[in-house]
Design an enzyme around this catalytic site. Structure first.
Site, PDB file in Angstrom:
ATOM      1  N   HIS A 116       0.623 -21.995  -4.761  1.00  0.00           N
ATOM      2  CA  HIS A 116      -0.746 -22.041  -4.325  1.00  0.00           C
ATOM      3  C   HIS A 116      -1.359 -22.861  -4.824  1.00  0.00           C
ATOM      4  O   HIS A 116      -2.388 -22.198  -5.656  1.00  0.00           O
ATOM      5  CB  HIS A 116      -1.960 -20.458  -4.535  1.00  0.00           C
ATOM      6  CG  HIS A 116      -1.335 -19.452  -3.694  1.00  0.00           C
ATOM      7  ND1 HIS A 116      -0.110 -18.612  -3.571  1.00  0.00           N
ATOM      8  CD2 HIS A 116      -2.140 -18.593  -3.038  1.00  0.00           C
ATOM      9  CE1 HIS A 116      -0.150 -17.501  -3.029  1.00  0.00           C
ATOM     10  NE2 HIS A 116      -0.988 -17.737  -2.323  1.00  0.00           N
ATOM     11  N   ASP A 168       2.174 -26.205   1.402  1.00  0.00           N
ATOM     12  CA  ASP A 168       1.907 -25.501   0.065  1.00  0.00           C
ATOM     13  C   ASP A 168       1.525 -24.097   1.270  1.00  0.00           C
ATOM     14  O   ASP A 168       1.334 -24.098   2.508  1.00  0.00           O
ATOM     15  CB  ASP A 168       0.509 -25.794  -0.134  1.00  0.00           C
ATOM     16  CG  ASP A 168      -0.039 -24.682  -1.408  1.00  0.00           C
ATOM     17  OD1 ASP A 168       0.245 -25.169  -2.492  1.00  0.00           O
ATOM     18  OD2 ASP A 168      -0.268 -23.844  -0.996  1.00  0.00           O
ATOM     19  N   GLY A 169       2.364 -23.172   0.409  1.00  0.00           N
ATOM     20  CA  GLY A 169       2.054 -21.943   1.154  1.00  0.00           C
ATOM     21  C   GLY A 169       1.530 -21.399   1.525  1.00  0.00           C
ATOM     22  O   GLY A 169       0.653 -20.393   2.374  1.00  0.00           O
ATOM     23  N   HIS A 170      -0.353 -22.199   1.085  1.00  0.00           N
ATOM     24  CA  HIS A 170      -1.457 -21.223   1.916  1.00  0.00           C
ATOM     25  C   HIS A 170      -2.066 -22.382   1.750  1.00  0.00           C
ATOM     26  O   HIS A 170      -3.364 -22.989   0.617  1.00  0.00           O
ATOM     27  CB  HIS A 170      -2.013 -20.816   0.777  1.00  0.00           C
ATOM     28  CG  HIS A 170      -3.114 -19.359   1.165  1.00  0.00           C
ATOM     29  ND1 HIS A 170      -4.114 -19.795   2.465  1.00  0.00           N
ATOM     30  CD2 HIS A 170      -3.490 -17.704   1.563  1.00  0.00           C
ATOM     31  CE1 HIS A 170      -4.716 -18.756   2.504  1.00  0.00           C
ATOM     32  NE2 HIS A 170      -4.455 -17.202   1.810  1.00  0.00           N
ATOM     33  N   HIS A 230       0.808 -14.566   7.934  1.00  0.00           N
ATOM     34  CA  HIS A 230      -0.477 -14.150   7.734  1.00  0.00           C
ATOM     35  C   HIS A 230      -1.720 -15.057   8.053  1.00  0.00           C
ATOM     36  O   HIS A 230      -1.986 -16.052   8.324  1.00  0.00           O
ATOM     37  CB  HIS A 230      -0.160 -14.644   6.367  1.00  0.00           C
ATOM     38  CG  HIS A 230      -1.298 -14.220   5.135  1.00  0.00           C
ATOM     39  ND1 HIS A 230      -1.928 -15.428   5.016  1.00  0.00           N
ATOM     40  CD2 HIS A 230      -1.067 -13.534   4.385  1.00  0.00           C
ATOM     41  CE1 HIS A 230      -2.905 -14.702   4.369  1.00  0.00           C
ATOM     42  NE2 HIS A 230      -2.598 -13.592   3.300  1.00  0.00           N
ATOM     43  N   GLU A 282       0.282  -9.155   6.000  1.00  0.00           N
ATOM     44  CA  GLU A 282      -1.739  -9.477   6.030  1.00  0.00           C
ATOM     45  C   GLU A 282      -1.892 -10.711   7.264  1.00  0.00           C
ATOM     46  O   GLU A 282      -1.836 -11.334   7.067  1.00  0.00           O
ATOM     47  CB  GLU A 282      -2.279 -10.226   5.111  1.00  0.00           C
ATOM     48  CG  GLU A 282      -1.528  -9.279   3.541  1.00  0.00           C
ATOM     49  CD  GLU A 282      -2.695 -10.044   2.133  1.00  0.00           C
ATOM     50  OE1 GLU A 282      -3.255  -9.397   1.597  1.00  0.00           O
ATOM     51  OE2 GLU A 282      -2.094 -10.410   1.883  1.00  0.00           O
ATOM     52  N   GLU A 298      -7.751  -8.500   7.055  1.00  0.00           N
ATOM     53  CA  GLU A 298      -8.923  -8.525   5.708  1.00  0.00           C
ATOM     54  C   GLU A 298     -10.359  -9.332   5.693  1.00  0.00           C
ATOM     55  O   GLU A 298     -10.366  -9.939   6.875  1.00  0.00           O
ATOM     56  CB  GLU A 298      -7.860  -9.618   5.609  1.00  0.00           C
ATOM     57  CG  GLU A 298      -8.176  -9.598   4.333  1.00  0.00           C
ATOM     58  CD  GLU A 298      -7.180 -10.659   3.590  1.00  0.00           C
ATOM     59  OE1 GLU A 298      -5.896 -10.482   3.556  1.00  0.00           O
ATOM     60  OE2 GLU A 298      -7.809 -11.537   2.114  1.00  0.00           O
ATOM     61  N   CYS A 300     -11.066 -11.793   4.241  1.00  0.00           N
ATOM     62  CA  CYS A 300     -11.018 -12.932   4.536  1.00  0.00           C
ATOM     63  C   CYS A 300     -10.623 -13.869   5.397  1.00  0.00           C
ATOM     64  O   CYS A 300     -11.137 -14.979   6.159  1.00  0.00           O
ATOM     65  CB  CYS A 300      -9.811 -13.588   3.442  1.00  0.00           C
ATOM     66  SG  CYS A 300     -10.772 -13.081   1.476  1.00  0.00           S
ATOM     67  N   CYS A 376      -9.410 -11.473  -3.399  1.00  0.00           N
ATOM     68  CA  CYS A 376      -9.507 -12.644  -2.389  1.00  0.00           C
ATOM     69  C   CYS A 376     -11.016 -12.727  -2.026  1.00  0.00           C
ATOM     70  O   CYS A 376     -11.340 -13.636  -1.437  1.00  0.00           O
ATOM     71  CB  CYS A 376      -8.397 -13.290  -2.069  1.00  0.00           C
ATOM     72  SG  CYS A 376      -8.072 -12.012  -0.922  1.00  0.00           S
ATOM     73  N   CYS A 377     -11.353 -11.031  -1.488  1.00  0.00           N
ATOM     74  CA  CYS A 377     -12.279 -11.046  -0.524  1.00  0.00           C
ATOM     75  C   CYS A 377     -13.695 -11.357  -1.760  1.00  0.00           C
ATOM     76  O   CYS A 377     -14.763 -11.854  -1.289  1.00  0.00           O
ATOM     77  CB  CYS A 377     -12.042  -9.752  -0.072  1.00  0.00           C
ATOM     78  SG  CYS A 377     -10.669  -9.945   1.362  1.00  0.00           S
TER      79      CYS A 377
END
Ligand code: FUB
Ligand code: ZN
Length: 587
Positions: A116, A168-170, A230, A282, A298, A300, A376-377
């Site tokens: 991340h 990047d992974g996210h 995701h 997720e 979620e 987010c 995160c949320c």
């Protein structure tokens, strides 16, 4: 637009008075801030929390900035500047900044599939732009520019190592870099954002053991026909791609994103607007895989979709995206935070069974939590509520487009001159909306008012208008001219798509923009919601527990001869954890 009173202002005040100050305490207690102190050499110890712990601090900083812009307050400014100073102190000489990777992993960019690093940089950049716009100060922006310049040197077209492997992974860096480009005018940030968008979808992260589907790295964005993997990653990526499409005038990319959005909304979205039907990863499920009880949805993901829809709305002007924003805001997003503020849901199912076992802290059967191990949320909700005024109306030079109906005042600069509108309404409880033109130019302008897709029978000044479009009025306005939009708010029955097996035979109840939920606390003694079958034709408005001012409930008769009471989905679980369901089998 500044909110004056009513439903959303109450939510913003809870955000300001409870969520934001409590969030700061949580960031202290959970150790996120201490990670920065250690990285800055001001404390000793090991980094704690998830690998993306820094991003929660940045999201809080963004929330504090937007909240300061909404209503200035010295303490709010002092708090954000103190944390900004700490963040700056943790930055490395070449601009790199990630406390957890540095303290725990030691090596940069060694595990892009999980570390991340770009994600945290993205949230930092977003917070910095917010701080600049809200306070006029460059403190965090200076840090963000150094981070972005570092990324430009390390990755992308101009870098030494530049290759399509810069993934990047996210996602989130993409939209952040475009916003930084907008703020600074530095073209390299936009170019890098475009590079990152196009770098995805080539299974690069499999080299590191990552799962391409989960990481939105299986299909190039320009070739994708839907969203997968995701959910938050997928919608953040689409948001950034939409920003790139807008800034580079790439109509093909925009059209592709529009098709992806349509497919998501038609096949992978819950009636609440919620996204992600699998706990595992997720993730989005297959089309029409929409179980109520195992819904992940979620908070987010609803926020990411809101951001994506907003960009699509700006780019296309199509009412469907404003309808989406409304559905997301009132339902899938708002259910993520308690009415008092400060208690959250991460996962937002549409059914919690009577005898459910909460095997995970995210399971709503536990009731709402003050914070999460993976938090995160909560700060994502804070930044969204604080910046809500920015999602309600737009101008395009010809006039003003009102997308959401919230009591407040908006000023816009049209080609003809300044316009000030005042919106008065008790929406979502009442469908009467009065727009008063407080100031208007001498020449004609166009006012566009969204008529929601569900609003059959809507009228503007007594004349029928078409749902799912904007009603437009082009003329000269004099001060104190008014327009009266009337949106009928009778409860309506919604049937699921026939392919949604998990919902077959059930109906949901909506009223205006609100989806209703039946919560155990409101039902007659002995009722087990899992066993009830309803007579859909018996749905009527009803009084509801006094959870928010003006609340309107619904009632429905069951085949067993009982009367059930429904409350808006966003209001559930404000009286502890309980059983609840949105879709009810029809008798
Ligand atoms: O990976 C960062 C955030 O944590 C994601 O966006 C959420 O889904 C949670 O997994
Ligand atoms: Zn989240």
């Amino acid at each position: 637009m500044s909110l004056r009173e009513g439903f959303w202002l109450d939510r913003q005040l809870a955000n300001r008075n409870v969520s934001i100050p409590d969030g700061l305490r949580q960031l202290h207690d959970a150790g996120n801030l201490r990670n920065f102190e250690i990285a800055a050499g001001r404390a000793e110890g090991e980094a704690v929390g998830p690998i993306f712990a820094d991003s929660d601090v940045y999201k809080w900083l963004e929330a504090a900035a937007w909240e300061y812009a909404r209503e200035a307050d010295e303490q709010l400014l002092a708090d954000q500047l103190k944390i900004t100073e700490l963040v700056a102190a943790a930055q490395e000489p070449d601009g790199y900044l990630n406390t957890v990777v540095r303290l725990r992993e030691g090596k940069r960019y060694a595990h892009p599939e999980r570390d991340h690093e770009h994600y945290c940089a993205g949230h930092l950049i977003q917070a910095a732009v917010a701080q600049k716009r809200a306070t006029g100060r460059d403190d965090l922006l200076n840090v963000a520019v150094r981070v972005a310049d570092h990324l430009v040197r390390e990755f992308g077209p101009g870098s030494a190592t530049g290759s399509a492997g810069d993934v990047d992974g996210h996602p989130v860096i993409e939209t952040a870099l475009v916003e930084l480009y907008r703020e600074t005018g530095e073209r390299a940030y936009l170019d890098l954002a475009e590079w990152f968008v196009d770098a995805r979808g080539h299974a690069t992260l499999e080299r590191f053991g990552g799962n391409s589907t989960y990481l939105s790295d299986r299909v190039p964005v320009r070739e994708a026909t839907t969203v997968e993997g995701h959910a938050v990653r997928a919608v953040y990526l689409a948001t950034g791609a939409a920003d790139v499409a807008i800034e580079t005038s790439d109509s093909e990319l925009l059209a592709t994103l529009g098709r992806q959005y349509d497919h998501m909304a038609a096949t992978k979205q819950y009636v609440t607007g919620g996204l992600g039907s699998r706990w595992e990863g997720e993730a989005f499920g297959d089309p029409y895989e929409l179980p109520s009880d195992r819904a992940y949805a979620e908070t987010c993901a609803a926020i990411g979709a809101l951001q994506w829809a907003w960009r699509m709305l700006l780019a296309t002007g199509e009412a469907v995206y404003a309808d989406q924003i409304e559905r997301l805001l009132f339902n899938g997003f708002l259910a993520g935070v308690s009415l008092r503020g400060g208690d959250y849901f991460y996962v937002n199912p549409l059914q919690v069974r009577h005898d459910a076992h909460a095997d995970d802290e995210r399971n709503p059967k536990n009731g709402r939590l003050r914070w999460f191990g993976c938090a995160c949320c909560p700060p994502n909700i804070m930044r969204t509520l604080a910046s809500l005024g920015g999602y309600l109306a737009t101008t395009n030079g010809d006039g003003v487009q009102v997308h959401q109906y919230v009591p407040g005042v908006l000023r816009a600069n049209t080609d003809a001159g300044e316009v000030e509108l005042r919106v008065d309404t008790a929406y979502p409880w009442d469908g009467g909306i009065r727009i008063t033109v407080a100031e208007a130019p001498a020449e004609a302008i166009t006012l566009s008012l969204r008529v929601p897709d569900w609003a059959d029978g809507a009228t503007l000044d007594g004349v029928d208008v078409t749902p799912g479009r904007y009603a437009t009025i082009t003329r000269t306005f004099a001060a104190n001219d008014t327009l009266e939009l009337t949106l009928p708010l009778t409860p309506r029955i919604t049937h699921p798509h026939p392919r949604a097996d998990a919902l077959r035979g059930s109906v949901a109840i909506e009223r205006g923009p609100l989806v209703y939920a039946f919560e155990g606390a409101d039902q007659p003694e002995g009722v087990v919601l899992d066993d009830e079958r309803i007579e859909a034709g018996s749905v009527a408005e009803a009084s509801a527990p006094d959870l928010v001012p003006g609340i309107v409930g619904v009632s429905v008769r069951t085949a067993q001869g009982r009367e059930l009471t429904g409350i808006p989905y966003f209001a559930w679980a404000n009286r502890g954890g309980d059983d609840m369901r949105v879709w009810l089998p029809e008798s």
